[in-house]
Scaffold this motif. Sequence first.
Motif, PDB file in Angstrom:
ATOM      1  N   ASN A 112      32.447 102.984  46.241  1.00 41.85           N
ATOM      2  CA  ASN A 112      31.658 104.535  47.076  1.00 41.85           C
ATOM      3  C   ASN A 112      31.885 104.740  48.102  1.00 41.85           C
ATOM      4  O   ASN A 112      33.201 103.549  48.978  1.00 41.85           O
ATOM      5  N   HIS A 113      32.221 105.642  48.036  1.00 42.66           N
ATOM      6  CA  HIS A 113      33.073 106.196  49.729  1.00 42.66           C
ATOM      7  C   HIS A 113      34.426 106.133  49.926  1.00 42.66           C
ATOM      8  O   HIS A 113      34.689 105.962  51.377  1.00 42.66           O
ATOM      9  N   MET A 114      34.635 105.699  49.105  1.00 40.18           N
ATOM     10  CA  MET A 114      36.505 106.007  49.400  1.00 40.18           C
ATOM     11  C   MET A 114      36.962 106.887  47.880  1.00 40.18           C
ATOM     12  O   MET A 114      36.363 106.883  47.210  1.00 40.18           O
ATOM     13  N   ARG A 115      38.259 106.980  49.131  1.00 40.72           N
ATOM     14  CA  ARG A 115      39.131 108.466  47.483  1.00 40.72           C
ATOM     15  C   ARG A 115      40.354 107.730  48.201  1.00 40.72           C
ATOM     16  O   ARG A 115      41.352 107.867  48.482  1.00 40.72           O
ATOM     17  N   PHE A 149      47.271 107.200  49.387  1.00 37.77           N
ATOM     18  CA  PHE A 149      46.482 106.422  50.454  1.00 37.77           C
ATOM     19  C   PHE A 149      45.132 106.224  49.991  1.00 37.77           C
ATOM     20  O   PHE A 149      44.429 107.271  49.488  1.00 37.77           O
ATOM     21  N   LEU A 150      44.201 105.054  49.971  1.00 37.08           N
ATOM     22  CA  LEU A 150      42.736 105.016  49.806  1.00 37.08           C
ATOM     23  C   LEU A 150      42.311 105.478  51.039  1.00 37.08           C
ATOM     24  O   LEU A 150      42.440 105.179  52.037  1.00 37.08           O
ATOM     25  N   MET A 151      41.420 106.136  50.886  1.00 36.55           N
ATOM     26  CA  MET A 151      40.534 106.287  52.309  1.00 36.55           C
ATOM     27  C   MET A 151      39.363 106.244  51.662  1.00 36.55           C
ATOM     28  O   MET A 151      38.627 106.211  51.612  1.00 36.55           O
ATOM     29  N   GLU A 152      38.644 106.533  52.720  1.00 34.17           N
ATOM     30  CA  GLU A 152      37.117 105.427  53.393  1.00 34.17           C
ATOM     31  C   GLU A 152      36.011 106.450  54.476  1.00 34.17           C
ATOM     32  O   GLU A 152      36.582 106.756  55.799  1.00 34.17           O
ATOM     33  N   GLN A 153      35.279 106.721  53.596  1.00 32.97           N
ATOM     34  CA  GLN A 153      34.528 108.297  54.730  1.00 32.97           C
ATOM     35  C   GLN A 153      33.544 107.129  54.982  1.00 32.97           C
ATOM     36  O   GLN A 153      32.609 106.086  54.387  1.00 32.97           O
ATOM     37  N   ARG A 154      33.165 106.612  56.914  1.00 31.98           N
ATOM     38  CA  ARG A 154      32.245 105.877  57.024  1.00 31.98           C
ATOM     39  C   ARG A 154      30.876 106.501  57.094  1.00 31.98           C
ATOM     40  O   ARG A 154      30.790 106.929  56.463  1.00 31.98           O
ATOM     41  N   PRO A 155      29.814 105.767  57.419  1.00 27.23           N
ATOM     42  CA  PRO A 155      28.239 105.963  56.889  1.00 27.23           C
ATOM     43  C   PRO A 155      28.685 107.261  58.392  1.00 27.23           C
ATOM     44  O   PRO A 155      29.256 107.705  59.198  1.00 27.23           O
ATOM     45  N   ALA A 156      26.977 108.247  57.432  1.00 22.14           N
ATOM     46  CA  ALA A 156      26.899 108.959  57.876  1.00 22.14           C
ATOM     47  C   ALA A 156      25.838 108.954  59.661  1.00 22.14           C
ATOM     48  O   ALA A 156      25.706 110.219  59.723  1.00 22.14           O
TER      49      ALA A 156
END
Length: 332
Positions: free
Chosen positions: A300-303, A223-230
């Motif tokens: 960017n910011h996704m895995r 699944f494609l996951m995204e990290q929220r801003p810091a």
Amino acid sequence: MPWRRTADPYQIWISEIMLQQTRVDTVIPYYKRFIEKFPTLDDLAQADEQILLKQWEGLGYYSRARNLQAGVKEVAQNYGGIVPDNRKEISSLKGVGPYTAGAVLSIAYGIPEHAVDGNVMRVLSRILLIEEDIAKPKTRKIFEEAVTEIISHEDPSSFNQGLMELGALICTPTSPKCLLCPVREHCAAFHEGKQNVLPIKTKTKKTKSLQYAMIAIRNEDKFLMEQRPASGLLANMWQFPMLETAVDILPVEIEEQLSESLKGIVDKAEKITSFKHVFSHLIWNVDGFIADSKNISAPNHMRWVTAEELDLLPIAGPVQKMKISLQQRGDV
DNA sequence: CATTCGTGGCG
DNA sequence: TCGCCAAGAAT
């Protein structure tokens, strides 16, 4: 309470951070797991932030965890690993405000320092008939000065905890149990029948609503996951990619907008769930979709993560709800 | 100073 | 169902 069985300032510090705006019964299991995972100040100072946030998952106010670790690192580096025993230094630590400073100083070190929280303001507003608005920041100073006058120098730890516990068990926000109160004869509000109108606390404004589409994008077993801003809401937490949509949009229009914005990325999006998530100051109305993707590039910011890796990512309430509906469908 | 930051329980 | 609330601090 397990944190009252230790004299370790570090462990007491942990408990006080967790207890901020959070009920005792909620904190207990988190505290136990946390101390097992990070028994000493150095363990936490060296911990990976993702592991830390995973331990904190579900407790809320996630900046508490990151500020706590920042404070712990300061102590490790600048204070030889010893939690400061004076208000000036301990207050300089990230995440340690006026209440937490006083709580740790009095409970861990037996120092007669005030620890004014919501309980203390409610209890003393009634006992001393203080009619200032406790929602105003400057009002706290009045109560700090009052506690400084009356705090026990023999046992400041029990005094501060007792005041809070009186508020939690007897002198409750609504329908205080005055007939069971050990200090009702000393309570000005009780004598004047004002225990139900104190403390004075002005209302907060109502929360805003936001509409989102949340999409679980799948490629084979990932699944494609995204990290929220810091910074900001749910900082550094992970989520399924989201799109903000108009608040008054129709369900059918959401799906149209979705396929429009994900053109070339996903094949077809299918709505699998719909839920509401209430935060302190806003509400998310979320429509959840699942879609397949042939494109495995990660912006960017996704895995791209497997189900096992997904279990290791710190996720907050709304993503938790999405994950559960995926599990119920057997997709995860 | 006012607003931003989660979550779950309760009347 | 819903607003209020809880051992606050950072911005």
